[in-house]
Design a protein around this motif. Structure first.
Motif, PDB file in Angstrom:
ATOM      1  N   MET A 250      58.227  36.356  49.585  1.00  0.00           N
ATOM      2  CA  MET A 250      57.149  36.097  48.632  1.00  0.00           C
ATOM      3  C   MET A 250      56.293  37.341  48.468  1.00  0.00           C
ATOM      4  N   GLU A 251      56.154  37.794  47.222  1.00  0.00           N
ATOM      5  CA  GLU A 251      55.411  39.012  46.948  1.00  0.00           C
ATOM      6  C   GLU A 251      53.918  38.764  47.086  1.00  0.00           C
ATOM      7  N   SER A 252      53.240  39.671  47.792  1.00  0.00           N
ATOM      8  CA  SER A 252      51.800  39.523  47.989  1.00  0.00           C
ATOM      9  C   SER A 252      51.040  39.981  46.747  1.00  0.00           C
ATOM     10  N   LEU A 253      49.817  39.486  46.624  1.00  0.00           N
ATOM     11  CA  LEU A 253      48.984  39.864  45.487  1.00  0.00           C
ATOM     12  C   LEU A 253      48.586  41.331  45.594  1.00  0.00           C
ATOM     13  N   HIS A 254      48.555  41.996  44.461  1.00  0.00           N
ATOM     14  CA  HIS A 254      48.036  43.362  44.414  1.00  0.00           C
ATOM     15  C   HIS A 254      46.564  43.320  44.826  1.00  0.00           C
ATOM     16  N   PRO A 255      46.085  44.347  45.570  1.00  0.00           N
ATOM     17  CA  PRO A 255      44.685  44.354  46.005  1.00  0.00           C
ATOM     18  C   PRO A 255      43.676  44.092  44.878  1.00  0.00           C
ATOM     19  N   LEU A 256      43.882  44.700  43.712  1.00  0.00           N
ATOM     20  CA  LEU A 256      42.938  44.490  42.608  1.00  0.00           C
ATOM     21  C   LEU A 256      42.942  43.030  42.171  1.00  0.00           C
ATOM     22  N   LYS A 257      44.116  42.429  42.121  1.00  0.00           N
ATOM     23  CA  LYS A 257      44.212  41.023  41.721  1.00  0.00           C
ATOM     24  C   LYS A 257      43.548  40.128  42.766  1.00  0.00           C
ATOM     25  N   TYR A 258      43.752  40.459  44.036  1.00  0.00           N
ATOM     26  CA  TYR A 258      43.130  39.668  45.099  1.00  0.00           C
ATOM     27  C   TYR A 258      41.610  39.812  45.045  1.00  0.00           C
ATOM     28  N   ILE A 259      41.141  41.018  44.802  1.00  0.00           N
ATOM     29  CA  ILE A 259      39.700  41.259  44.714  1.00  0.00           C
ATOM     30  C   ILE A 259      39.101  40.514  43.526  1.00  0.00           C
ATOM     31  N   SER A 260      39.789  40.543  42.396  1.00  0.00           N
ATOM     32  CA  SER A 260      39.280  39.857  41.202  1.00  0.00           C
ATOM     33  C   SER A 260      39.166  38.351  41.450  1.00  0.00           C
ATOM     34  N   GLN A 261      40.112  37.795  42.182  1.00  0.00           N
ATOM     35  CA  GLN A 261      40.066  36.368  42.499  1.00  0.00           C
ATOM     36  C   GLN A 261      38.975  36.066  43.523  1.00  0.00           C
ATOM     37  N   THR A 262      38.897  36.902  44.558  1.00  0.00           N
ATOM     38  CA  THR A 262      37.921  36.674  45.619  1.00  0.00           C
ATOM     39  C   THR A 262      36.494  36.814  45.115  1.00  0.00           C
TER      40      THR A 262
ATOM     41  N   VAL B 215      48.720  45.580  38.455  1.00  0.00           N
ATOM     42  CA  VAL B 215      48.797  44.492  39.433  1.00  0.00           C
ATOM     43  C   VAL B 215      50.123  43.733  39.393  1.00  0.00           C
ATOM     44  N   GLY B 216      50.969  44.027  38.408  1.00  0.00           N
ATOM     45  CA  GLY B 216      52.246  43.334  38.271  1.00  0.00           C
ATOM     46  C   GLY B 216      53.311  43.880  39.192  1.00  0.00           C
ATOM     47  N   LYS B 217      54.557  43.542  38.921  1.00  0.00           N
ATOM     48  CA  LYS B 217      55.669  43.948  39.775  1.00  0.00           C
ATOM     49  C   LYS B 217      55.829  45.464  39.835  1.00  0.00           C
ATOM     50  N   ARG B 218      55.512  46.132  38.714  1.00  0.00           N
ATOM     51  CA  ARG B 218      55.678  47.589  38.682  1.00  0.00           C
ATOM     52  C   ARG B 218      54.636  48.297  39.538  1.00  0.00           C
ATOM     53  N   ARG B 219      53.454  47.709  39.614  1.00  0.00           N
ATOM     54  CA  ARG B 219      52.364  48.244  40.430  1.00  0.00           C
ATOM     55  C   ARG B 219      52.124  49.738  40.189  1.00  0.00           C
TER      56      ARG B 219
ATOM     57  N   GLU C 144      36.151  52.945  47.310  1.00  0.00           N
ATOM     58  CA  GLU C 144      37.299  53.277  46.465  1.00  0.00           C
ATOM     59  C   GLU C 144      38.632  53.016  47.155  1.00  0.00           C
ATOM     60  N   LYS C 145      38.636  53.011  48.481  1.00  0.00           N
ATOM     61  CA  LYS C 145      39.900  52.842  49.224  1.00  0.00           C
ATOM     62  C   LYS C 145      40.615  51.555  48.830  1.00  0.00           C
ATOM     63  N   TRP C 146      39.831  50.506  48.512  1.00  0.00           N
ATOM     64  CA  TRP C 146      40.438  49.220  48.181  1.00  0.00           C
ATOM     65  C   TRP C 146      41.310  49.300  46.932  1.00  0.00           C
ATOM     66  N   PHE C 147      40.969  50.186  46.011  1.00  0.00           N
ATOM     67  CA  PHE C 147      41.672  50.267  44.733  1.00  0.00           C
ATOM     68  C   PHE C 147      42.759  51.344  44.730  1.00  0.00           C
ATOM     69  N   ARG C 148      42.934  51.991  45.879  1.00  0.00           N
ATOM     70  CA  ARG C 148      44.030  52.952  46.034  1.00  0.00           C
ATOM     71  C   ARG C 148      45.180  52.321  46.825  1.00  0.00           C
ATOM     72  N   MET C 149      44.968  51.113  47.310  1.00  0.00           N
ATOM     73  CA  MET C 149      45.997  50.422  48.092  1.00  0.00           C
ATOM     74  C   MET C 149      47.007  49.732  47.184  1.00  0.00           C
ATOM     75  N   GLN C 150      48.205  49.549  47.723  1.00  0.00           N
ATOM     76  CA  GLN C 150      49.236  48.789  47.022  1.00  0.00           C
ATOM     77  C   GLN C 150      49.436  47.408  47.648  1.00  0.00           C
ATOM     78  N   ASN C 151      49.006  47.272  48.886  1.00  0.00           N
ATOM     79  CA  ASN C 151      49.124  45.995  49.591  1.00  0.00           C
ATOM     80  C   ASN C 151      47.934  45.818  50.516  1.00  0.00           C
ATOM     81  N   LEU C 152      47.673  44.567  50.884  1.00  0.00           N
ATOM     82  CA  LEU C 152      46.582  44.258  51.797  1.00  0.00           C
ATOM     83  C   LEU C 152      47.122  43.575  53.048  1.00  0.00           C
TER      84      LEU C 152
END
Length: 205
Positions: free
Chosen positions: A1-13, A36-40, A59-67
């Protein structure tokens, strides 16, 4: 199961839809989807700094690809703390002379949840670090660290309080002996001397 992109997780949280994020950045929603999609696709620096400003995060949160799970818990805790409410109530403080004073105190109903997330985050960090260390030992003959953790858990699970205390004291000694800001006090100076002698023995080997 693919995890949410950090930006997508932040937007939801932080309860800001990605469509609104796109509007705040002045880009198309499709652009954000590509991040935030599959291509990331990597978020450009100019948008990273603006995202950090929008969410008031590093800024570190938005340079990540996974959390990691611990990082998700940290973000949850930040959100809870920012939205905490405070209730004012009257309390009584008794000073050293036994005189009572009326004082105004504050209570946050969200503090218990924040503390719970904090302890979960720290526990998860330990799990992640242990998993990382053990994961290095991919060869069947390389189980040195696994053996150490297994023996530590054996002592803890023994429920022998004397053994657990001895293990904790020894680990504290090893962890803080050479630490720049570390310190450890001994109730028995003879114990520290024995630990010093033991560490000197291994340093000479």
């Amino acid at each position: 199961m693919e995890s949410l992109h950090p930006l997508k997780y932040i937007s939801q949280t932080f309860e800001m839809p990605l469509a609104q994020v796109a509007t705040e950045l002045g880009v198309k929603r499709q652009t954000v989807n590509e991040w935030v999609g599959k291509r990331r696709r990597t978020i450009p620096d100019k948008h990273v700094s603006k995202l950090a400003s929008i969410f008031n995060l590093d800024e570190k949160w938005f340079r990540m690809q996974n959390l990691e799970a611990s990082e998700k818990l940290e973000l949850q805790r930040i959100h809870v703390d920012r939205n905490a409410t405070f209730i004012e109530y009257e309390d009584v403080f008794v000073d050293e002379e036994g005189i009572a004073h009326d004082v105004t105190s504050y209570y946050s109903p969200e503090q218990e949840l924040s503390n719970h997330l904090y302890h979960l985050q720290n526990a998860q960090k330990v799990i992640e670090e242990v998993t990382r260390i053990i994961g290095i030992e991919t060869d069947a003959h390389e189980s040195y660290n696994q053996d150490i953790f297994r023996k530590v858990m054996s002592v803890i699970n023994s429920n022998n309080h004397k053994k657990v205390r001895m293990l904790r004291d020894m680990l504290d000694y090893l962890a803080y002996r050479d630490h720049e800001f570390g310190f450890m006090t001994f109730e028995d100076d003879n114990l520290k001397t024995k630990y010093d002698d033991l560490i000197n023995y291994y340093e000479k080997k």
